[in-house]
Design a protein around this motif. Structure first.
Motif, PDB file in Angstrom:
ATOM      1  N   TYR A   1       0.881  -1.105  -0.166  1.00  0.00           N
ATOM      2  CA  TYR A   1       0.118   0.077  -0.203  1.00  0.00           C
ATOM      3  C   TYR A   1       0.846   1.296  -0.030  1.00  0.00           C
ATOM      4  CZ  TYR A   1      -3.607  -3.105   1.472  1.00  0.00           C
ATOM      5  OH  TYR A   1      -4.624  -4.283   1.734  1.00  0.00           O
TER       6      TYR A   1
ATOM      7  N   GLN B   1       0.881   5.572   1.089  1.00  0.00           N
ATOM      8  CA  GLN B   1       0.168   6.689   1.662  1.00  0.00           C
ATOM      9  C   GLN B   1       0.936   7.865   1.344  1.00  0.00           C
ATOM     10  OE1 GLN B   1      -0.393   6.576   5.855  1.00  0.00           O
ATOM     11  NE2 GLN B   1      -2.376   7.566   5.820  1.00  0.00           N
TER      12      GLN B   1
ATOM     13  N   GLN C   1      -2.914  11.960   3.086  1.00  0.00           N
ATOM     14  CA  GLN C   1      -3.981  11.365   2.359  1.00  0.00           C
ATOM     15  C   GLN C   1      -4.346  10.009   2.756  1.00  0.00           C
ATOM     16  OE1 GLN C   1      -3.817  11.735  -1.909  1.00  0.00           O
ATOM     17  NE2 GLN C   1      -2.635  13.896  -1.559  1.00  0.00           N
ATOM     18  N   LYS C   2      -5.235   9.213   2.308  1.00  0.00           N
ATOM     19  CA  LYS C   2      -5.418   7.942   2.617  1.00  0.00           C
ATOM     20  C   LYS C   2      -4.792   6.792   2.298  1.00  0.00           C
ATOM     21  CE  LYS C   2      -9.220   7.231  -0.960  1.00  0.00           C
ATOM     22  NZ  LYS C   2     -10.371   7.100  -1.293  1.00  0.00           N
ATOM     23  N   VAL C   3      -4.729   5.706   2.685  1.00  0.00           N
ATOM     24  CA  VAL C   3      -3.826   4.474   2.487  1.00  0.00           C
ATOM     25  C   VAL C   3      -4.554   3.941   1.257  1.00  0.00           C
ATOM     26  CG1 VAL C   3      -3.211   2.337   3.175  1.00  0.00           C
ATOM     27  CG2 VAL C   3      -3.322   4.246   4.705  1.00  0.00           C
TER      28      VAL C   3
END
Lengths: 112, 110
Positions: free
Chosen positions: A35, A37, A41-43
């Motif tokens: 992932y 990030q 901001q969002k993952v």
């Protein structure tokens, strides 16, 4: 308690250079994930890996990205030619079942 | 509360209060939901999960409620402690892909 580890903790690179981010998943886990990030901001999901192949990938995971499990313990993310917008925290995760995921501490990638 | 894809809200509570963090998820077909806690400079830490065939699940000091009718998820933290201060975000699972919300920052004052 077993945990996912990642190295390096911080990677600084020049735009256009290749980087390899490394992860050691929890030893009996079979599912592996990357992932990212971006700061504030969002993952965002990049890719999932099971049985030595990619099982799912997002739109972010384009031809610049690749993953590998070279030796049965490490799980790597390679970015072939880094761009400024690749600067982010990159998290590796592993799981022993379809859904449960345990995250590593992340690698901060800074592209200059 | 937070909604997948929106700005990061903040919830400020006093130590000992109960906290409720909300999340609106986007896909009615999602079958699994997770709450994560992320402290500054660290990776997301699993808190609690719930499958779509349940509407409530309890852990130690935490409870997750799922309302599929309105696609709403909440995390309740009992007797909030300063160590609970972090960003909390929900994630929904569909087709083995997790989609994360941006999170809610929980600030706990002693």
């Amino acid at each position: 308690e077993p945990e996912v580890t990642q190295t390096p903790s911080h990677q600084v690179t020049q735009m256009g250079q290749e980087v390899i981010l490394r992860c050691v998943p929890i030893s009996n886990h079979l599912y592996f994930y990357w992932y990212r990030q971006i700061l504030g901001q969002k993952v965002e999901f990049l890719v999932s890996f099971y049985n030595n192949e990619i099982s799912e990938k997002s739109e972010i995971f384009d031809d610049q990205f690749s993953v590998e499990r070279p030796d049965g313990s490490n799980f790597t993310l390679k970015i072939r030619s880094t761009k400024l917008e690749d600067s982010a925290m990159y998290f590796c995760a592993s799981g022993d079942a379809y859904n449960e995921q345990f995250f590593g501490p992340g690698t901060r990638l800074t592209v200059l | 509360g937070e909604s997948v894809g929106l700005h990061l809200p903040t919830l400020s509570v006093q130590e000992g209060d109960n906290s409720i963090i909300n999340c609106a998820y986007s896909n009615s077909a999602s079958d699994y939901f997770i709450w994560y806690k992320q402290e500054s400079g660290k990776g997301p830490q699993f808190i609690i999960d719930i499958r779509s065939n349940m509407d409530k699940r309890q852990g130690q000091r935490v409870t997750v409620l799922l309302n599929k009718t309105v696609k709403h998820l909440s995390l309740q933290i009992a007797a909030t402690q300063p160590g609970d201060s972090a960003v909390y975000f929900c994630a929904e699972n569909l087709d083995s892909t997790l989609t994360f919300g941006k999170g809610t920052m929980l600030l706990v004052s002693p």
